[in-house]
Design a protein around this motif. Structure first.
Motif, short mmCIF file in Angstrom:
data_model
loop_
_atom_site.label_atom_id
_atom_site.label_comp_id
_atom_site.label_asym_id
_atom_site.label_seq_id
_atom_site.Cartn_x
_atom_site.Cartn_y
_atom_site.Cartn_z
N TYR A 137 48.30 46.48 43.90
CA TYR A 137 46.95 46.04 44.24
C TYR A 137 46.22 47.10 45.05
O TYR A 137 46.81 47.76 45.92
CB TYR A 137 47.00 44.75 45.06
CG TYR A 137 47.11 43.49 44.22
CD1 TYR A 137 46.04 42.61 44.09
CD2 TYR A 137 48.28 43.19 43.53
CE1 TYR A 137 46.14 41.47 43.32
CE2 TYR A 137 48.39 42.06 42.74
CZ TYR A 137 47.31 41.20 42.65
OH TYR A 137 47.40 40.07 41.88
N PRO A 163 44.19 45.31 39.82
CA PRO A 163 43.85 44.12 40.60
C PRO A 163 43.57 44.51 42.05
O PRO A 163 44.08 45.52 42.55
CB PRO A 163 45.09 43.25 40.49
CG PRO A 163 46.21 44.22 40.27
CD PRO A 163 45.62 45.34 39.45
N PHE A 164 42.75 43.71 42.71
CA PHE A 164 42.44 44.00 44.11
C PHE A 164 42.75 42.81 45.00
O PHE A 164 42.78 41.66 44.56
CB PHE A 164 40.98 44.42 44.28
CG PHE A 164 39.96 43.35 43.95
CD1 PHE A 164 39.70 42.29 44.81
CD2 PHE A 164 39.22 43.42 42.76
CE1 PHE A 164 38.76 41.32 44.51
CE2 PHE A 164 38.28 42.45 42.45
CZ PHE A 164 38.05 41.39 43.32
N THR A 216 39.76 35.95 39.51
CA THR A 216 39.96 36.13 40.95
C THR A 216 40.38 34.82 41.61
O THR A 216 39.70 33.80 41.48
CB THR A 216 38.68 36.65 41.62
OG1 THR A 216 38.29 37.89 41.01
CG2 THR A 216 38.89 36.86 43.11
N ASN A 263 42.92 39.15 40.65
CA ASN A 263 42.40 39.64 41.91
C ASN A 263 42.54 38.54 42.95
O ASN A 263 42.63 37.35 42.61
CB ASN A 263 40.92 40.01 41.76
CG ASN A 263 40.68 40.97 40.62
OD1 ASN A 263 41.35 41.97 40.50
ND2 ASN A 263 39.71 40.64 39.78
#
Length: 280
Positions: free
Chosen positions: A94, A143-144, A215, A5
């Protein structure tokens, strides 16, 4: 490596005037972030004004190449939103989100974010709440990329709580040391503490949800603080910015890095980390 992330935290007009860079500005959450990060001590923006600086980081190009040569809200310049970092990451799978300030277009609905967590004008508390809501609902299987933009430390600053402390606050070295400038710097410090608390709330949520290890946190600002010869000036204090990176890809080398780096390096570095092609 599973793709991490990415949490991109950015502030207004902070330069390097925070605790991890040796200044007497109480920012314990940024200090905590720095202690687990690579702290770039000689990081510079690509332009000492808001929209051009942000456009450079988000496109990996100099502002004149990106097309953002002035302030977006004054109608000066326009970036190709297909070149935006969020567009590249969205194409790579994403989920993208924005909470708070962005400042590269007057119509944020055109931006390549799947989720707009706050209206264009919002408070610091709204920005924190929006970021927390995004993190709370993030799909663990995707994932972001979350951009969290804070208005602080833009003028007008908050007034200090203690007038005595204000009189004991030293202004930047090249600013005349007077009661007025000491008070002004104390006001900056008060706004910096609110910024720090806001960033701390987002980082605490990342920890509480068990997302921190997966992250990449990128924390920076657009340019120098809003004092004479700083913001809007081609000086070290106008161009110098905080830049801290923590998480996947940074584990082996936390600490200070004195290599000269630029905001335009961030986009291609992210592409290298994720092993994806950068746009032309």
């Amino acid at each position: 490596m599973a793709r991490p992330n990415i949490l991109y935290i950015h502030s207004h007009d902070t330069g390097r005037y925070v605790q991890p860079y040796g200044h007497a500005v109480e920012t314990p959450n940024l200090q905590r972030l720095a202690e687990g990060s690579i702290v770039f001590r000689k990081a510079f923006c690509a332009a000492p004004t808001c929209s051009p600086s942000r456009a450079a980081l988000l496109t990996g190009q100099s502002p004149h190449s990106a097309g953002q040569i002035g302030l977006a809200h004054r109608g000066v310049g326009h970036i190709d939103l297909a070149q935006h970092l969020a567009a590249t990451l969205r194409d790579a799978g994403y989920t993208t989100g924005l909470s708070g300030v962005q400042h590269v277009t007057t119509d944020q609905s055109l931006l390549p974010y799947d989720h707009l967590m706050t209206p264009p004008t919002c408070t610091e508390a709204d920005t924190v709440d929006g970021a927390i809501r995004f993190l709370d609902t993030a799909d663990p299987d995707e994932p972001f990329f979350l951009a969290v933009g804070f208005w602080d430390t833009h003028r007008p600053y908050l007034e200090p709580d203690d007038p005595v402390t204000a009189m004991l606050t030293k202004p930047p070295a090249h600013i005349p040391d007077t009661p007025e400038t000491r008070h002004d710097m104390a006001c900056y410090n008060t706004s910096a503490r609110r910024l720090d608390a806001s960033i701390g709330a987002v980082l605490d949520t990342l920890d509480a949800l068990g997302l921190a290890d997966d992250t990449l946190v990128i924390c920076t600002t657009d340019h120098g603080i809003a004092f004479p010869q700083m913001k809007c000036n081609l000086t070290d204090d106008g161009m110098g910015v905080m830049l801290m990176m923590r998480g996947p890809g940074c584990e082996a080398a936390p600490g200070a890095c004195d290599a000269m780096v630029s905001h335009v390096d961030v986009f291609p570095t992210v592409c290298d980390l994720l092993e994806i092609d950068a746009p032309a």
